[in-house]
Motif scaffolding. Sequence first.
Motif, PDB file in Angstrom:
ATOM      1  N   UNK A  21      -5.494 -10.717 -36.758  1.00 57.68           N
ATOM      2  CA  UNK A  21      -4.525  -9.795 -37.274  1.00 57.68           C
ATOM      3  C   UNK A  21      -3.593  -9.403 -36.386  1.00 57.68           C
ATOM      4  N   UNK A  22      -3.747  -9.957 -34.911  1.00 60.37           N
ATOM      5  CA  UNK A  22      -2.770  -9.517 -33.923  1.00 60.37           C
ATOM      6  C   UNK A  22      -1.437 -10.411 -33.976  1.00 60.37           C
ATOM      7  N   UNK A  23      -0.241  -9.695 -33.969  1.00 62.22           N
ATOM      8  CA  UNK A  23       1.100 -10.440 -33.877  1.00 62.22           C
ATOM      9  C   UNK A  23       1.306 -11.390 -33.017  1.00 62.22           C
ATOM     10  N   UNK A  24       0.518 -11.303 -31.639  1.00 61.24           N
ATOM     11  CA  UNK A  24       0.936 -12.133 -30.738  1.00 61.24           C
ATOM     12  C   UNK A  24      -0.622 -12.844 -30.221  1.00 61.24           C
ATOM     13  N   UNK A  25      -0.471 -14.298 -29.843  1.00 59.57           N
ATOM     14  CA  UNK A  25      -1.990 -14.726 -29.333  1.00 59.57           C
ATOM     15  C   UNK A  25      -1.860 -15.024 -27.880  1.00 59.57           C
ATOM     16  N   UNK A  26      -2.523 -14.799 -27.118  1.00 61.64           N
ATOM     17  CA  UNK A  26      -2.671 -14.579 -25.621  1.00 61.64           C
ATOM     18  C   UNK A  26      -2.633 -16.172 -25.202  1.00 61.64           C
ATOM     19  N   UNK A  27      -2.377 -16.516 -23.978  1.00 61.86           N
ATOM     20  CA  UNK A  27      -2.503 -17.880 -23.612  1.00 61.86           C
ATOM     21  C   UNK A  27      -3.125 -17.833 -22.061  1.00 61.86           C
ATOM     22  N   UNK A  28      -4.134 -18.392 -21.794  1.00 63.42           N
ATOM     23  CA  UNK A  28      -4.569 -18.580 -20.286  1.00 63.42           C
ATOM     24  C   UNK A  28      -3.715 -19.508 -19.570  1.00 63.42           C
ATOM     25  N   UNK A  29      -3.209 -19.342 -18.205  1.00 62.56           N
ATOM     26  CA  UNK A  29      -2.246 -19.919 -17.503  1.00 62.56           C
ATOM     27  C   UNK A  29      -3.257 -21.323 -17.333  1.00 62.56           C
ATOM     28  N   UNK A  30      -2.696 -22.557 -16.940  1.00 58.19           N
ATOM     29  CA  UNK A  30      -3.287 -23.713 -16.729  1.00 58.19           C
ATOM     30  C   UNK A  30      -4.119 -23.466 -15.329  1.00 58.19           C
ATOM     31  N   UNK A  31      -3.394 -23.005 -14.183  1.00 58.69           N
ATOM     32  CA  UNK A  31      -3.928 -22.627 -12.899  1.00 58.69           C
ATOM     33  C   UNK A  31      -5.470 -21.945 -13.079  1.00 58.69           C
ATOM     34  N   UNK A  32      -5.516 -20.752 -14.127  1.00 54.98           N
ATOM     35  CA  UNK A  32      -6.720 -20.203 -14.154  1.00 54.98           C
ATOM     36  C   UNK A  32      -7.775 -20.933 -15.138  1.00 54.98           C
ATOM     37  N   UNK A  33      -7.347 -21.919 -16.004  1.00 54.90           N
ATOM     38  CA  UNK A  33      -8.274 -22.724 -16.575  1.00 54.90           C
ATOM     39  C   UNK A  33      -8.675 -23.862 -15.375  1.00 54.90           C
ATOM     40  N   UNK A  34      -7.692 -24.275 -14.783  1.00 55.38           N
ATOM     41  CA  UNK A  34      -8.378 -25.211 -13.496  1.00 55.38           C
ATOM     42  C   UNK A  34      -9.728 -24.531 -12.862  1.00 55.38           C
ATOM     43  N   UNK A  35      -8.988 -23.321 -12.193  1.00 60.19           N
ATOM     44  CA  UNK A  35     -10.080 -22.463 -11.266  1.00 60.19           C
ATOM     45  C   UNK A  35     -11.594 -22.280 -12.097  1.00 60.19           C
TER      46      UNK A  35
END
Length: 94
Positions: A21-35
């Motif tokens: 129900x949120x208008x925007x969906x968040x995104x995790x930066x690629x660098x954070x995913x790597x770490x």
Amino acid sequence: MIVVVGGTGRLGGQFARLVTGQPAVGHIPRAALRVMGIALAPFRPGPARLIRTALVQDGVDLTFDPRGSRARHPWLPCTPVGAVLGSSPMPELQ
């Protein structure tokens, strides 16, 4: 049975907006995913693999054009994501 969900555009974002129900969906930066994928591996290997999978999926174009499938199989229904969620037996998805 094989069910393919896809098409042009950002279906993942549309699905997430319908569910949250949120208008925007968040995104995790690629660098954070790597770490996170490396740091969690010794302690929580399952979630670490999921994070590394998310990293791979974030870097690959997963869109497809359904026109070829529709031309070969015109009798198959094409149901929008919103209609599928609206008929879900799970109230939290409606």
